[in-house]
Design an enzyme around this catalytic site. Structure first.
Site, PDB file in Angstrom:
ATOM      1  N   TYR A 154      35.410  28.039  11.644  1.00 19.68           N
ATOM      2  CA  TYR A 154      35.370  27.236  10.429  1.00 19.68           C
ATOM      3  C   TYR A 154      34.209  27.699   9.561  1.00 19.68           C
ATOM      4  O   TYR A 154      33.043  27.622   9.972  1.00 19.68           O
ATOM      5  CB  TYR A 154      35.211  25.754  10.755  1.00 19.68           C
ATOM      6  CG  TYR A 154      35.039  24.895   9.524  1.00 19.68           C
ATOM      7  CD1 TYR A 154      35.909  25.013   8.446  1.00 19.68           C
ATOM      8  CD2 TYR A 154      34.011  23.960   9.434  1.00 19.68           C
ATOM      9  CE1 TYR A 154      35.760  24.232   7.317  1.00 19.68           C
ATOM     10  CE2 TYR A 154      33.856  23.163   8.315  1.00 19.68           C
ATOM     11  CZ  TYR A 154      34.732  23.308   7.258  1.00 19.68           C
ATOM     12  OH  TYR A 154      34.579  22.533   6.139  1.00 19.68           O
ATOM     13  N   HIS A 196      37.564  24.997   3.847  1.00 21.07           N
ATOM     14  CA  HIS A 196      37.973  24.017   2.854  1.00 21.07           C
ATOM     15  C   HIS A 196      37.474  24.476   1.486  1.00 21.07           C
ATOM     16  O   HIS A 196      36.326  24.907   1.346  1.00 21.07           O
ATOM     17  CB  HIS A 196      37.383  22.638   3.155  1.00 21.07           C
ATOM     18  CG  HIS A 196      38.051  21.929   4.289  1.00 21.07           C
ATOM     19  ND1 HIS A 196      37.598  22.017   5.589  1.00 21.07           N
ATOM     20  CD2 HIS A 196      39.148  21.126   4.328  1.00 21.07           C
ATOM     21  CE1 HIS A 196      38.383  21.296   6.382  1.00 21.07           C
ATOM     22  NE2 HIS A 196      39.327  20.748   5.643  1.00 21.07           N
TER      23      HIS A 196
END
Length: 287
Positions: A154, A196
């Site tokens: 991530y 994101h």
């Protein structure tokens, strides 16, 4: 969110895009006077200042402690790009300069990236309903073997100073991040890298798409507390055979590149990436 144009494709808010695999011959490298290396206690002050300057985010001290943690035992991977006054010599050796602790100069960190390794959620258990007939019942020999746990990277932070964008610095940071994680955790099956991105940040969305990422699922509503619209897009790129071979310095058959850059001329225009946790940290600046 208005539909995002990417080449001839239109990306609607609830559309998942899976671009075809490509092996571009261009493998981007940073300028000769920029080097990529793990964040250390020497480069940490400049790395921390870079992040705090480009991202108005209050990262906790724990985040920066993880930046310099041992990558073989920590779940975090942090890299920085350091600018040097003199280009790197071909033999890889350099006279004393900004990287040397006794050189009299603080390292000039111009970009940085940090990610954490996360376990993928296990697949749902098989249906608990009994088989409809004895013919459909599996024998013990047919029971599937236990799956090896899988992991994902991530991207928590990605930032580049404006004068050093469009020079492949962020692209090389991303590429090196994946290779570093694979080499630091050879016993783990790392299958993808994801991030994101603010749904209205079309430059950042296009940057990831041009590097082989795909938009995953619908907009994550309410992800950003201080931005309007407040949604985020999840962008993901699979880590495959070429990345594993490259991490082990094995030449794959045929032309290949793990960069996934489908438009080499579209260079680094990404200034920053979202923070680790939207619930505990401030949001990145509006672009």
């Amino acid at each position: 969110m208005p539909a995002l144009q990417h080449g001839r494709k239109t990306l609607h808010p609830d559309t998942t895009v899976f671009p075809p695999y490509s092996c571009p011959s261009h493998d981007p490298s940073p300028p000769s006077n920029v080097s990529i290396s793990p964040v250390t206690s020497i480069t940490l002050p400049a790395y921390r200042r870079l992040i705090s300057t480009l991202l108005p985010i209050r990262y906790p001290d724990k985040f920066y402690k993880e930046s310099i943690a041992d990558q073989s035992t920590s779940s975090s991977v942090a890299l920085c790009a350091v600018y040097h006054d003199d280009p790197r010599p071909q033999n890889g050796k350099r006279k004393r300069d900004a990287l040397d602790s006794d050189g009299g100069k603080e390292p000039n960190v111009v970009a940085g990236i940090q990610a954490r390794l996360e376990p993928l959620p296990p697949p749902p258990p098989p249906s608990s309903f009994p088989p409809t007939s004895s013919l459909s019942a599996a024998t013990p020999e047919e029971e599937p073997a236990a799956r090896h746990p899988e992991y994902q990277l991530y991207i928590q932070t990605l930032a580049t100073l404006a004068p050093h964008r469009r020079l492949s610095v962020a692209t090389h940071l991303l590429r090196t991040l994946v290779l570093t994680a694979l080499r630091a955790h050879p016993d783990k099956s790392i299958t993808s890298v994801y991030a994101h991105v603010w749904e209205a940040n079309e430059d950042a969305l296009a940057w990831y798409l041009n590097r082989g990422f795909s938009v995953e699922g619908r907009v994550v509503e309410g992800y950003y507390r201080r931005l309007r619209p407040a949604g985020a897009r999840v962008l993901r790129k699979a880590i495959g055979l070429h990345e594993y071979l490259d991490a082990r310095n094995i030449q794959p058959p045929g032309p290949s590149s793990i960069s996934g850059d489908k438009n080499p001329s579209h260079e680094d225009d990404l200034a920053a990436q979202k923070a680790p946790s939207p619930a505990s940290l401030d949001d990145p600046p509006e672009k």
